[in-house]
Design a protein around this motif. Structure first.
Motif: not given
Length: 391
Positions: A64-70, A133-138, A155-158, A310-320
């Motif tokens: 949750v703190l990760v999402a808030m920071g973004h 993520y790359t296709v989303f950026k396209w 982005y988050l895949t690091w 949490t890994l689901y939330g971490y990676l999926l919220h990157g699109f948002v």
């Protein structure tokens, strides 16, 4: 002289005198006492199958703190308070996540089943989300020329590639005499080495390494120590001082130091600064992580089950998070008011919460936890129970 029969009978008597007489099988008048129950170790740490509510709560609150920071990132320019909160949270939220990941990697032994789990649970999602993520950026950023590169995490895949590398090195850290000092030396050397480059985000892999190794050397007793009432009370002034200090330095210090993706020279500072900042930030982060853990509830709550996703939330919220920049959501002026900042914070917490729920996990399990039975040789390992996810 004795006859053969007498000699045989004598030898039988001697044998009877040496061997214990067989006991009659009688019912035990008192049933055996059950063995004393040991405190259950957290799942994944020692082969236990039960999930530990404390760690699930910690993972959920950290994500949750990760999402808030973004959500606060685009607001920092217009709000000193948002910039201070951003820096304070970035000082410990990823270190906390990485410490937990290290703690649950203690049992990693490079056995076939664990290597298979590492591939399906970390390496394959890295490839899938790097491409996604790359296709989303396209599409969303109208940038069809942006290359797909598994060598340069976007982005988050690091975090996935870092976790993959850290886990592979786990057996080595178990045999090193002073693992944490060695990891700190490696991080310090990385912070003064601009030639490392961006391949596999090695700067982050090496500079965040001490937190993973710290998790490897921690025991359940360490977590019990920071969860005592005394530690909880001490955390209050420490967190208050951190927020005040962050508010003071926010206009003067670059938040890029907390990303740990660049060397000191790349941040425009003298080389020696990297080593000093590595040690200073590690010490501050460890204190703040301890304060964070001290206030994490240990009982089962409404959000405890979300810690498994949490890994689901971490990676999926990157699109948002990225979509909000691509589609200029932050151009709305009301978002740059105190009420708008609160609304962005609550929205980020709500979105990440939904993305950690079981329905979302079932929907995206094909990408996050593929079985890939066809890709592996059959194994005969026995007793490797289902382990708690480490992120």
């Amino acid at each position: 002289m004795k006859s053969v029969g007498e000699a045989r009978q004598t030898s039988q008597y001697r044998a009877a005198a040496v061997l214990p007489a067989p006991r009659a099988v009688l019912p035990d008048p008192q049933p055996p006492r059950p063995a004393p129950r040991r405190p259950s170790a957290p799942a994944g740490a020692g082969g236990g199958k039960m999930r530990d509510a404390f760690f699930d709560n910690a993972k959920y609150l950290a994500i949750v703190l990760v999402a808030m920071g973004h959500a606060w990132e685009p607001l920092r320019g217009d709000s000193r308070a948002a910039a201070a909160l951003y820096m304070a949270v970035y000082a410990f939220h990823m270190p906390a996540f990485i410490v937990i990941s290290g703690f649950f990697s203690r049992s990693f032994d490079a056995s076939p089943n664990r290597i298979r789990r590492l591939i399906t649970g970390v390496a394959v999602p890295y490839v899938i989300f790097e491409v996604a993520y790359t296709v989303f950026k396209w599409v969303a950023d109208d940038d069809p020329g942006y290359p797909i590169s598994l060598q340069d995490p976007w982005y988050l895949t690091w975090f996935l590639i870092a976790l993959f590398i850290w886990r592979l090195t786990t057996p080595m850290w178990k045999y090193v005499r002073w693992p944490l000092p060695l990891a700190l030396v490696i991080a310090m050397l990385a912070s003064v080495s601009p030639d490392i480059g961006d391949d596999l985000d090695l700067q982050r892999v090496l500079q965040f390494l001490p937190f993973f190794v710290l998790g490897l050397v921690l025991t359940p007793e360490h977590f019990r120590l920071v969860r005592r009432r005394k530690a909880r009370l001490l955390a209050i002034p420490v967190l208050a001082a951190t927020l005040a200090f962050a508010y003071w330095i926010a206009p003067h210090v670059s938040a890029a130091w907390f990303y740990r993706r660049d060397s000191a020279q790349e941040l425009g500072a003298p080389g020696w600064t990297g080593a000093v900042m590595t040690l200073a930030m590690f010490g501050c982060s460890v204190v703040l992580v301890a304060c964070f853990f001290s206030w994490v509830p240990g009982r089962k709550l409404w959000f405890t089950a979300l810690g498994a996703g949490t890994l689901y939330g971490y990676l999926l919220h990157g699109f948002v998070a990225k979509g909000s920049r691509f589609w200029d959501w932050y151009d709305a002026q009301w978002l740059h008011t105190p009420l708008g900042e609160v609304a962005a914070t609550l929205l980020a917490a709500s979105v990440i919460t939904v993305l950690c729920t079981p329905p979302v996990q079932r929907m995206f399990r094909f990408a996050m936890e593929p079985k890939l039975e066809w890709a592996f040789k059959p194994t005969t390992a026995v007793g490797e129970g289902k382990r708690q996810r480490s992120v």
